[in-house]
Design a protein around this motif. Structure first.
Motif, PDB file in Angstrom:
ATOM      1  N   LEU A 116      34.732  29.581  71.605  1.00  0.00           N
ATOM      2  CA  LEU A 116      35.910  30.082  72.325  1.00  0.00           C
ATOM      3  C   LEU A 116      35.563  30.504  73.751  1.00  0.00           C
ATOM      4  N   ILE A 117      34.353  31.064  73.947  1.00  0.00           N
ATOM      5  CA  ILE A 117      33.979  31.515  75.295  1.00  0.00           C
ATOM      6  C   ILE A 117      33.156  30.469  76.039  1.00  0.00           C
ATOM      7  N   GLY A 118      33.000  29.291  75.419  1.00  0.00           N
ATOM      8  CA  GLY A 118      32.310  28.198  76.096  1.00  0.00           C
ATOM      9  C   GLY A 118      30.805  28.284  76.071  1.00  0.00           C
ATOM     10  N   LEU A 119      30.240  29.076  75.146  1.00  0.00           N
ATOM     11  CA  LEU A 119      28.791  29.219  75.061  1.00  0.00           C
ATOM     12  C   LEU A 119      28.253  28.211  74.049  1.00  0.00           C
ATOM     13  N   ARG A 120      27.891  27.043  74.535  1.00  0.00           N
ATOM     14  CA  ARG A 120      27.288  26.009  73.700  1.00  0.00           C
ATOM     15  C   ARG A 120      26.119  25.410  74.465  1.00  0.00           C
ATOM     16  N   ARG A 121      25.027  25.192  73.758  1.00  0.00           N
ATOM     17  CA  ARG A 121      23.887  24.569  74.404  1.00  0.00           C
ATOM     18  C   ARG A 121      23.863  23.079  74.094  1.00  0.00           C
ATOM     19  N   PRO A 122      23.371  22.251  75.016  1.00  0.00           N
ATOM     20  CA  PRO A 122      23.102  20.863  74.658  1.00  0.00           C
ATOM     21  C   PRO A 122      22.036  20.868  73.572  1.00  0.00           C
ATOM     22  N   LEU A 123      22.272  20.168  72.494  1.00  0.00           N
ATOM     23  CA  LEU A 123      21.339  20.230  71.376  1.00  0.00           C
ATOM     24  C   LEU A 123      19.990  19.633  71.754  1.00  0.00           C
ATOM     25  N   PRO A 124      18.899  20.284  71.342  1.00  0.00           N
ATOM     26  CA  PRO A 124      17.578  19.717  71.592  1.00  0.00           C
ATOM     27  C   PRO A 124      17.355  18.487  70.724  1.00  0.00           C
ATOM     28  N   ALA A 125      16.315  17.739  71.035  1.00  0.00           N
ATOM     29  CA  ALA A 125      15.995  16.568  70.214  1.00  0.00           C
ATOM     30  C   ALA A 125      15.744  16.978  68.767  1.00  0.00           C
ATOM     31  N   GLY A 126      15.259  18.199  68.567  1.00  0.00           N
ATOM     32  CA  GLY A 126      15.056  18.710  67.218  1.00  0.00           C
ATOM     33  C   GLY A 126      13.926  17.999  66.504  1.00  0.00           C
ATOM     34  N   LEU A 127      13.973  18.048  65.185  1.00  0.00           N
ATOM     35  CA  LEU A 127      12.960  17.424  64.342  1.00  0.00           C
ATOM     36  C   LEU A 127      13.656  16.634  63.242  1.00  0.00           C
ATOM     37  N   PRO A 128      13.108  15.502  62.840  1.00  0.00           N
ATOM     38  CA  PRO A 128      13.710  14.734  61.746  1.00  0.00           C
ATOM     39  C   PRO A 128      13.752  15.557  60.458  1.00  0.00           C
ATOM     40  N   SER A 129      14.744  15.292  59.623  1.00  0.00           N
ATOM     41  CA  SER A 129      14.912  16.047  58.380  1.00  0.00           C
ATOM     42  C   SER A 129      13.666  15.987  57.513  1.00  0.00           C
ATOM     43  N   GLU A 130      13.042  14.789  57.445  1.00  0.00           N
ATOM     44  CA  GLU A 130      11.856  14.655  56.606  1.00  0.00           C
ATOM     45  C   GLU A 130      10.684  15.481  57.140  1.00  0.00           C
ATOM     46  N   GLN A 131      10.621  15.647  58.468  1.00  0.00           N
ATOM     47  CA  GLN A 131       9.551  16.469  59.029  1.00  0.00           C
ATOM     48  C   GLN A 131       9.813  17.949  58.768  1.00  0.00           C
ATOM     49  N   LEU A 132      11.066  18.387  58.879  1.00  0.00           N
ATOM     50  CA  LEU A 132      11.405  19.763  58.537  1.00  0.00           C
ATOM     51  C   LEU A 132      11.036  20.063  57.089  1.00  0.00           C
ATOM     52  N   ALA A 133      11.371  19.135  56.196  1.00  0.00           N
ATOM     53  CA  ALA A 133      11.129  19.338  54.769  1.00  0.00           C
ATOM     54  C   ALA A 133       9.642  19.337  54.423  1.00  0.00           C
ATOM     55  N   ALA A 134       8.808  18.814  55.316  1.00  0.00           N
ATOM     56  CA  ALA A 134       7.364  18.753  55.058  1.00  0.00           C
ATOM     57  C   ALA A 134       6.645  20.029  55.473  1.00  0.00           C
ATOM     58  N   SER A 135       7.362  21.051  55.882  1.00  0.00           N
ATOM     59  CA  SER A 135       6.743  22.293  56.357  1.00  0.00           C
ATOM     60  C   SER A 135       6.126  23.072  55.205  1.00  0.00           C
TER      61      SER A 135
END
Length: 361
Positions: free
Chosen positions: A137-156
């Motif tokens: 509502l107040i316009g506070l949104r960041r451009p999303l980072p490249a992030g990490l693939p789901s399979e890499q997150l799950a391998a933590s």
């Protein structure tokens, strides 16, 4: 017939998800003899956690004048905005065995010398509900980072959260990571984890535990904690993380203001090899005193790095995918950091990363 089958599958999937979400988490709490728990002792705020060093802090240096001059190693689309660090630099030869990958904002992926994968404050998307609605509502949104693939997150192997604020702690990302990893949090934060069979270890300040060949320490930060809008009730602790492997150490400070706790950490653990320190969200208006009390300015971070004995400092908090809370522009903290490094004649080696970059140290 096909429609009936599809409906049955949908119903079964919904039942499975409801059962998964209702599975209780496994929670352990670690308070060693050296552990420190600072709570308000009595009165209406009894049971709330608090910082070790309260009251006005002594800041050794404050930038004055033009704190954001252009720098030849930072290429921007406009002054301080949408930038990339383009300077030549070589990583210090620490031979620590740690690989540091900066996802963006406060999120890091760490490959450890014993082959494990750690995540610090992983937030792959926007704010969690309901803050994402208010932010929209107040316009506070960041451009999303490249992030990490789901399979890499799950391998933590382990996920370490510093505190509950929405840009550092994300239910959506926790669900992406899943239940195989172990979650390390300060005392009180387990109550804020989503349900679903997660393995959670709550820790007191200065408590230590083993993870493979690593020793994991929760150390103090100078901040605050809440998961409720406009109500910083501090019913859960906050902190930074120190990872120790043999003679090598890596420190993630979490959100923190400058206080004597940095000197305390160095006195307990010696000089730190790799310091991941915040340099953003400090404001320059009527709110600046409060923001600086709980967030380091770039010059505060440089002083802290000296006191910690950092062999290399990797700054974070700026970036094209940051939320820019309390900052002039996406890379104003980096410009100020480079400016103050020269002004202070700081001898702490800096290694600057752009979002999505890695360095082996």
């Amino acid at each position: 017939m096909k429609l009936a089958f599809t409906s049955t599958v949908a119903v079964l999937a919904s039942i499975f998800l409801l059962q998964a979400c209702s599975t209780p988490n496994s929670v352990q709490q670690l308070i060693t003899e050296q552990g420190v728990i600072e709570q308000v002792p009595d009165g209406k705020h009894q049971g709330m956690y608090r910082n070790l060093y309260r009251g006005q802090q002594d800041y050794p240096i404050t930038c004055e004048g033009d704190c954001y001059p252009a720098h030849p190693t930072v290429a921007c689309k406009s002054h301080g905005q949408d930038c990339q660090f383009i300077g030549e630099q070589s990583a210090p030869e620490l031979n620590s065995g740690f690989l540091v990958h900066w996802v963006g904002h406060a999120s890091f992926l760490i490959k450890t010398p014993d082959g494990q994968q750690l995540l610090f404050d992983p937030v792959m998307g926007q704010f969690d509900r309901p803050v994402n609605w208010a932010a929209h509502l107040i316009g506070l949104r960041r451009p999303l980072p490249a992030g990490l693939p789901s399979e890499q997150l799950a391998a933590s192997d382990a996920v370490l959260y510093s505190h509950l604020h929405y840009d550092h702690f994300s239910h959506a990302t926790i669900r992406q990571i899943g239940t195989e990893a172990r979650y390390y949090v300060p005392i009180g934060m387990a109550d804020y984890m989503p349900k679903g069979g997660y393995q959670v270890l709550e820790k007191a300040w200065y408590s230590s535990s083993e993870l493979g060949e690593l020793t994991v320490h929760l150390v103090p930060a100078h901040h605050f904690n809440s998961r409720k809008l406009f109500n910083d009730d501090n019913r859960a602790k906050w902190g930074g993380w120190l990872i120790e492997h043999q003679e090598n150490t890596l420190f993630f400070a979490g959100d923190t203001g400058y206080s004597p706790h940095f000197r305390d950490i160095q006195q307990r653990y010696g000089d730190i090899d790799i310091c991941l320190l915040p340099v953003a969200s400090y404001h320059h208006d009527e709110h600046s005193a409060w923001y600086r009390y709980v967030h380091t300015t770039p010059e505060d971070a440089l002083v802290a790095a000296e006191e910690l004995g950092c062999k290399v400092m990797i700054p974070w908090g700026y970036g094209n995918a940051s939320w820019q809370m309390g900052d002039h522009s996406s890379h104003s903290p980096l410009l100020r950091l480079l400016h103050m490094q020269q002004q202070m004649q700081s001898t702490v080696p800096l290694h600057i990363l752009n979002e999505g970059e890695s360095v082996s140290l």
